[in-house]
Each structure stands twice: as C-alpha cells, then as structure tokens.
Enzyme design. Structure first.
Site: not given
Length: 986
Positions: A11, A13, A135, A384
C-alpha cells in the site's frame, strides 16, 4: 478444501508523511523509510523466477513513473507478467482516492487517467476488475456506484466502524452486495463488496517484510531455533479463526502493508515455506489449502459458488475506530486545500474543453503535455491523505504547489485556444492574463490597467448569467458588453476585513467593480472595462454604505431584493430571519459563528482521544463567537445590483451576506482566521443555521460526492444498534455540495450549498451546522505526527474564505434549484483579462466577442461532464487516431421533479467546431467498450424485507463502434461515456 488466497501487496500512499516524490525515490527516510521504486525493482524479479507467485499493484501515479524509467527488456518482462495474470493491477486509479472530500467529477477523472495509462501500455490484460479501497477512512455509496459502472466485479475495503465490524463478524456478514444507486441506476450500480478481516495487513505474527519484527519461518532441523511446527499450527489457527466469520470455503489474506516489499525476497521466501508446510498437513487430514492469489481470483471463486448474499444500500460514514474516536474531522481539515482542489478541477474542465473546441492537440502537442501535468497533479491531490487534509504540512504545501504549476500550464492551453477563437481574420489575439486571488479582491493586472478586456468562458452546456467582481483602483468605469451595449455596474468598496488578509500584500485596489455577464453554452463573452474620467461617462454606480451603529438605520434592519429579504439583528449582527418573497415563505433564522473546543489528550485510549487531522472530538457544547459587531465597523451596503450586510464577529470571523438581483439564493461569504490559540485551546469553527421554527425531527440530508442525496438520522445507523459516544462527531457527515432539512408539515426546505467539501450535521431539530475551519494543538495519533495548525503568509493562523448559498423554498421546488446551483458552483465561469489598445467598437470589428461551441443549450437536466482530447496510442497497437472522450449525465434523480426527472434526449449534431463521424460507448472509466462488459452476476437478499427481488435495468443499449447516432437518451442519474472520431469544422 478451505482455500486461503494469499495476496501479496503493497500500500503506497501518494503523499502522506512524505511528498509523492520523496516516497518514490526513498528520500527523507528520517521521516519514514519508504522507497516505491525499490518495491517494483524487487518484486518483478521474484515474479519472473517462479510462475506460482502473484502480486497486485494499485497506485498508477507511482507505477507510471517507474514504468517510464524502464528499458525495453524490463518492459517486455512486465508485460509478460501482466498478460499471464501474475502481476495484476487492481483499482487502477492514479491514486487510492479519499471518498468523503472528493467530488465525483474529479474521482472519475483520476481513475480515467490511470485506466488510460494501463490500457495504452498493457491493453485488455491491464484492465482492473476490482476496487481496492483498503485505507480510506469511510466509504461512499457513490464510489461503489462508480466502481460498478467502471465494470468492476467487486470491491474490498479495510476500514469499517468498530461497532459495525463487530456486528458483521457476529452475523458472518463481512461480504455483501452493495447497491450503489438502488433508486436510480439499479443493477448497473450493484457491486459485490468485502470487508477485509485484518484491515489490510498480514495476520498477527505473520509479517515477513524486512522491517517487520515477526519471526521468519525456520525449518532446518539442524538448527536449534527451528520453529516450523509451531508456526504452522499458529497459522492454521489464524485461518480457522478468520474462516468462521465467512460464508464460503474461500478466504483472502492480505500479505503486505504500507510500502512493503522493498526486499520482496524476504516476503516470498517465507510465504513459500508457509504454503509448503501448511499444505503438507493435508496428508494428515487438514482441509486447508494455501495459494498465491489475487483479489479477482478470489472473487471468481466466490462467484462460482452461486450463493445468495446479504445486501446494503447505506454508505459507511462516519468511520469510528473505537469509542470516542470518530474520523469525521477530516471532512473539513485543510479547508483551503479542499477549496483549491475544487477550483482546480473547475479550471481543468475549462482547459480540456477549449483544447477540443479550438482543435489545439495534434498527436503530440504542448496542449496534450500541459494538460497531462495538470491532470496528474489533480489526480495526486485526490489521494486519501491529500484532499482529506490528513498529511503533514510540507506535503500539503507540495500538493498546493503541484496544483499551482498545473494551473499555469492549463492557462497556457486556454490562452492558445483564445488565440484561435477570438480573431475574426488575421488579427492577432491579445495575450490572456489570469488572476487567481480574486476571491480576496486582488488582481494585479486589473488594478494597474485604465482599460482592459475580460473574457468569460462558460464550461456548462447552458447559457449562464452570473455576477463578476473585479478589483479596480479608479472611482468610475464604463462597462461594455460583447454587442457594444453599456452594462450597469456597481462600485463596491473592498472591506477592511478583506484588506487584512496577509496574502493580499501588494494589492492597491480600493473597490470591486460588480456587474452581470451573460455567457452562451460552451462559449465565451468578452466585456470591455474602461476607466471613466467623471461620473457622467460611467456606467458604474456607487454603493450606499450605512454603519450598523448609525442612527440613520431603520429598525428592524434588513437587506432585500426581488427574491429574498434577510432580517438582521441590530445588536449582534446575526441574521434573524429569511423570507422567500416569491414563495411567501418566512422563517426565523439565526445564522452566525460558533466554535467547539477541541479535545486534547494523549490518545492512550478512547476517553483520552484528541481532536486532530483525522478525528473530530469536541469538549463541551458550542460557544458563540463574541458578539462585538456594533463596535467593529459592520455595515449595510446597498446599490443597483447587490445588497450586502458586512458582519464582523471579532478578529477571528466575519461574513458578507449578499443578495444579487434576480438570484434565487442568499450568498454568505464567510472568512475565518486567524484562529486564536493563545489561550492554549484548539478550536473547531462552525457556522450555524438555526431556524427555531422548522420541525425537522432527527432527519437531515446530505449529498454523496456531489450526486445522489442520502437521508441521515441523528444518533442512528440502519444496520446496527448504534451506541453514540460522541454526540457531535458521531453525527457529522461529509457535505460535498449541499445539506438540507425539511419541515414536511409546513412544506419548507432549507438548503445550504457549499463551495468545497465540509463536515456537517443537524444536531437539533430545525438546525444545520457546517465545520468550516480548524486549528488544533494536538496530534490524534493516527500517524501524521503533528497537529493540524496551518499558518498563513504572515506566520499567523491561516485565514480561509469560502461561500455558502442558502435556499429557502418548498420541498417540491427545492431540487430544481439545488441541482442547477451545484452544477454552476463546481463548473463556474472562468475569467481571463487582456489589454485593450483600441476602442470597444474597433475591438468588436477585429474579434469574435461572443462565441459558443453549441448551436443551442443542452436540455436543462443534462450536463456534459467530460469533453477532452483522447489518445488511442498503444504500446500494443501504436496507431494514433484523433478522438475525443465525451460524457453526458442526467443530473436529476427519479421523482425529484415532475419534468426534469424525466428521461432526457441530447442532440449530438449541435457542436459548432466539429461533427461526430463515429462514436462508441464505453464504461464510465473509458477503458473498454460497454458492449464488451460482462460483470460477474451476484444474487442477494434485499436489505429491506418489503423490497422486491426484481432488478431494474436501464433502457439504453450500448452504442456500437460503427454507429453515428444523432441523439442519445439519458435516464435519471445516468452517465454515458463515449469515444468519438470527428470531422473538424474549425
């Protein structure tokens, strides 16, 4: 067998604690150790070495950058992995976008950007078929509807309210069919959805990343520390614990986490051993079978079980991670960035349209490259931990800088379009200048020009009349419209509160010139502004100003026009009442600013949870901003075009209440900041609308990402018995464009439109409140590591300015207003300025001063959502065919309006600069033809026992590639997406 689908993943970001660049290269590891380029460098060789291995990748903002640096051999190897399904792209957006603070237009665009890259580089095998929102901090029903319309077979997410998750685990209801638009789009919007059991991390004790502390699999019997037997038994227990909460003989485990797999070998070596030794237990009667897998493979297996699933039609806001800990603060965090992102999206649509209408782009052109930069910048900001406001300050600054660079590139495209569209002959068009700070009455160009031209472009498919406000220095002006007629204008002095804003440093403007413009659909109008030497030459009229403390004021105080009367409190300066004069509706309405004290704490447990960038937690009730209006120079301003009440609530908050002639709303321009923290208190500033008469009970309504309307009920959740530990935060919901309350007994609706995403609620009957600005002193301990304490150009607390449009109307007439106003707010006209070196009459002979890209307006219930150049250049089939991407949407829901909720018909022959030659319908994300869509079908039980199992289908059939339609139809809330080839008429 119980098949355990192990999904290796990372994951990544797209900005959070580090900027997107820092994350990619692995710099600033003193903040966080993370380097995305090394993850991909490491994973690919591992996949190539073993055909059984799998990996999924999500964030195309990172992958595209990595891909552009690779040589031909590496690209061939990666394409081989993709074609074999061993490297699978899931989600496929430029980022994993936030779902609370994002507007549907930007959400669709950022996914389209990622899909387009994958389609061009990998063809059909690169198409994502699964949503992967693991997330984001709460989930929107509109997002689910979009994913279904993208052609996805399912969605998986990680964060779920702790009470909701406990209930679902007990009921074995972690997987279900999510009905994204049950009222309007039916089956087209339905999506199988699964909540991940372990958030999105590995099962406890089984993280094998090089930075994890869990023990590796040690299987050499010659070693003293061999642990294989205990590790196998521990994992079998983990599998059984998870399986008891799921219906089928397939479960999925996420083997990875944030920025993992920089050394993929450590992961795969241990997973190989785990698979080997757990599966060996089958010879002893175990029914557990481990395999490398992907989310789409897992979905495929679930689908073939042909089970009947539960369903839901709710969204998943607000998200709470434990008691007292509702993640509803980020609905409003970094209000300035949220507003900037919304305006940037507005500008991007303008530039994309002008690129097409002026036919700027050839296969490779400066316009294509410039728009790519802006698209990617805006795509990154949708992340996000971007538009959500939950990033570190230096990352927020980086997002804003990217938008600023992209906006400048976009403006160059718009200027090039005007160079083609403005001249009537060989005359060279004047250079366009853009002013980005007109919201604080600052435009260096207009302040220093004695005469100039203003070109207003309208990105909507309908004629727009709007009021513009231009900062100027002189006292008198003559305004001339595109046809040479004089235009009435009003001189409005710039308020002292505006002059105090530190970012205005350098402005010398004393007034704003206010006048109304009329702009044709997908077109522009050019106005001429000329300084007049005396009043007799001018078309501008002065405003009359009376201080609120003046003896000349009549009591009661009010401002009014042909549409509204706003009654004012002559002591406090708040509003006291609203009257819709045309509908003869009056209500008492006290509107003003209040603040909540932000809870401070060490976050060691729920009762000590602090309010921070993510979480909203208030201490005590709301407190009124001090009523010092009469002493601070508040005043009423009247004139021919606009009536204003300037209200000052103290050094931290002020507002202007405006009534423009013939506008069916009350505009409230609020300014908050710098928020004072000398008292060592963090503060949550709200504006409150208290009707004191409307009987609305516990119900209120908010929009979902700017589209459908959802009913909210205070202190209630539809799917579980809700225990609300925070009466404010637990009732806050995302408001992307509007929030309203209804008094059904008296047939009244009060609607507040917003110019950016904000958190909002109705905490008592007859009230609405919106959280507009936050300044906090504590971190809420969810990773960002710093308090949300933004400062401005002067080092003091940041000043934020925004707008609310307030509508008081009947319940049945309100939708037609809030639908059209929402459209006009996010697709507002774009202004540019240029020098005027001749008379207006001479300019009109040389330039096309009014022009439209449409022969007539689109139907009132239709919006052209997308118009942009589209490339089909592919690494698979490198053939360039000039095309456009075009989307039309029906902007009404069923039963909202007796006329406008009916199906709509669009005439495709109405464009003035091109004719559509061929047209093919695509999925919403534009990455494969709609006729090829073959989603996995799912059977479900309606979440309401009274509902029928019948599924409504949209009436339209996909338009095939060879067709050249002249019209197309749209059902309520439907978006249709097309790729078209053109014959140019310009």
């Amino acid at each position: 067998m119980l098949n355990v689908h192990l999904v290796p993943h990372t994951h990544d970001d797209v900005g959070w604690l580090k900027t997107v660049d820092q994350y990619f290269y692995g710099s600033r590891n003193d903040i966080q150790h993370a380097g995305v380029q090394y993850i991909l460098d490491s994973v690919i060789p591992e996949l190539l070495s073993d055909p059984s291995k799998r990996f999924i990748y999500v964030e195309i903002a990172f992958f595209a950058r990595w891909w552009r640096e690779q040589d031909g051999i590496m690209k061939e190897n990666v394409m081989k992995l993709v074609n074999e399904g061993r490297l699978e792209f899931v989600l496929g957006g430029w980022c994993m976008n936030d779902e609370a603070s994002t507007h549907y237009n930007a959400m669709i665009d950022q996914h389209t950007l990622g899909f387009s890259f994958l389609e061009q580089e990998f063809g059909g095998c690169g198409r994502p078929r699964v949503g992967w929102q693991i997330d984001p901090f709460g989930h929107s029903r509109e997002q689910a509807s979009m994913f279904a319309q993208f052609g996805f077979d399912g969605l998986f997410f990680g964060r779920l309210d702790y009470q909701d998750k406990d209930t679902r685990l007990k009921q074995n209801n972690m997987e279900f069919v999510w009905r994204g638009s049950p009222k309007n789009l039916g089956e087209t919007s339905e999506l199988f959805t699964g909540v991940l059991y372990n958030h999105y991390v590995p099962p406890p004790g089984f993280c094998f990343d090089e930075f994890c502390k869990d023990a590796p699999i040690m299987d050499d019997e010659r070693m003293n520390d061999v642990n294989i037997q205990s590790r196998v038994q521990d994992f079998i227990k983990v599998v059984k614990d998870q399986a008891q909460h799921f219906h089928s003989n397939n479960i999925m485990m996420t083997m990875g986490s944030d920025f993992q797999y920089e050394n993929a070998h450590t992961w795969y070596k241990n997973l190989d051993k785990l698979i080997k030794y757990v599966n060996q237990q089958q010879s002893n009667g175990s029914n557990i079978n481990l395999l490398y897998s992907t989310p789409s493979c897992y979905l495929f297996n679930l689908n073939h079980l042909n089970q009947v699933w539960n369903s839901t039609k709710d969204d998943f806001f607000p998200y709470a991670s434990r008691e007292n800990t509702f993640w509803s603060g980020y609905f409003s965090s970094r209000a300035a960035l949220k507003g900037y992102a919304r305006k940037s999206n507005n500008l991007l649509q303008v530039c994309k349209q002008l690129d097409v209408l002026a036919n700027l782009s050839s296969p490779v052109s400066f316009a294509t490259e410039n728009l790519r930069i802006f698209k990617e910048a805006l795509g990154v900001v949708q992340h996000h931990d971007g538009i959500s406001g939950t990033e570190k300050q230096h990352v927020a600054d980086d997002y804003a800088q990217r938008l600023a660079v992209g906006a400048e590139k976009c403006q160059q495209v718009a200027s090039a379009a005007f160079e083609k569209l403005l001249p009537k002959g060989s005359e060279k068009a004047p250079k366009q200048v853009y002013c980005t700070l007109t919201n604080i009455s600052y435009c260096n160009f207009t302040e220093h020009q004695k005469q100039f031209m203003m070109t207003v472009y309208n990105p909507l498919g309908h004629t727009v009349t709007d009021f513009v406000r231009i900062p100027v220095l002189a006292e008198w002006y003559r305004v001339v419209d595109p046809k040479g007629l004089n235009v009435t204008a009003q001189m409005v002095p710039i308020s002292d509160e505006t002059k105090k804003i530190p970012e205005r440093n350098g402005s010398i403007a004393m007034n704003e010139l206010v006048f109304m413009v009329e702009v044709p659909p997908l077109g522009y109008s050019t106005y001429f502004i000329i300084e007049a030497s005396h009043q007799e030459e001018a078309t501008s009229q002065p405003s009359q100003i009376v201080p609120l403390s003046s003896d000349e004021l009549e009591i009661p105080l009010y401002i009014d026009n042909d549409q509204y009367l706003v009654l004012l409190d002559n002591i406090k300066g708040n509003t006291m009442g609203f009257t819709n004069k045309k509908k003869n509706i009056s209500i008492p309405l006290h509107q003003g600013f209040w603040w909540y004290e932000a809870y401070g704490g060490n976050c060691s447990k729920g009762e000590f949870q602090a309010s921070g960038a993510y979480a909203l937690r208030t201490k005590g009730g709301r407190q009124l901003v001090p009523d010092t209006t009469m002493k601070l120079g508040s005043y009423i301003l009247t004139g021919e075009l606009v009536q204003e009440a300037h209200m000052i609530f103290g050094p931290e908050a002020s507002e202007v209440i405006r009534l423009y002639n013939n506008k069916p709303y009350v505009e409230i321009e609020w300014t908050v900041g710098p928020i004072n923290i000398k008292d060592k208190l963090g503060k949550e500033f709200i504006t409150l609308y208290d009707t004191q008469s409307m009987e609305t009970g516990s119900l209120f309504y908010t929009d979902a990402n700017g589209r459908e309307i959802l009913e909210r009920r205070r202190d209630h959740r539809n799917t579980w018995n809700f225990n609300n530990t925070e009466p404010v935060a637990g009732n806050y919901y995302p408001v992307n464009s509007r929030i309203f309350i209804q008094d059904k007994t008296n047939n009244q609706q009060l609607t507040v439109m917003t110019d950016r995403s904000e958190g909002g609620s109705s905490l008592e009957s007859g009230t609405l409140e919106l959280l507009v600005h936050r300044r906090l002193l504590y971190d809420d301990h969810f990773g960002v590591g710093e308090p949300l304490n933004e400062t401005g150009a002067d080092g003091q607390g940041l000043v934020v300015r925004g707008k609310h449009l307030v509508i008081l109307d009947t319940i049945e007439d309100s939708p037609s207003l809030h639908r059209s106003l929402a459209l006009q707010m996010y697709m507002a006209p774009s202004l540019s300025f240029s020098q005027l070196t001749m008379t207006p009459e001479q300019a009109m002979s040389k330039y096309n001063t009014q022009w439209s890209g449409l022969k007539k307006s689109l139907p009132a219930n239709v919006h052209m959502l997308t118009l942009e150049q589209w490339s089909t250049t592919s690494s698979i089939e490198p053939i360039e065919i000039p095309q456009i991407l075009i989307r039309f949407e029906h902007i009404y829901e069923k039963d909202e309006d007796p006329v406008l909720s009916q199906p709509a018909v669009v005439d495709l022959t109405d464009f003035t600069t091109f004719r559509i030659v061929t047209m093919q319908e695509f999925t919403l994300g534009a990455n494969f033809p709609l006729a090829e869509l073959n989603r996995l079908p799912w059977r479900y039980i309606p979440d309401n026992k009274e509902e029928s199992l019948s599924k409504e289908k949209l009436l339209n059939t996909a338009i095939p590639h060879s067709s050249v339609p002249t019209t197309l139809s749209l059902q309520p809330m439907q978006i249709r997406t097309f790729v078209a080839t053109l014959q140019r008429l310009l």
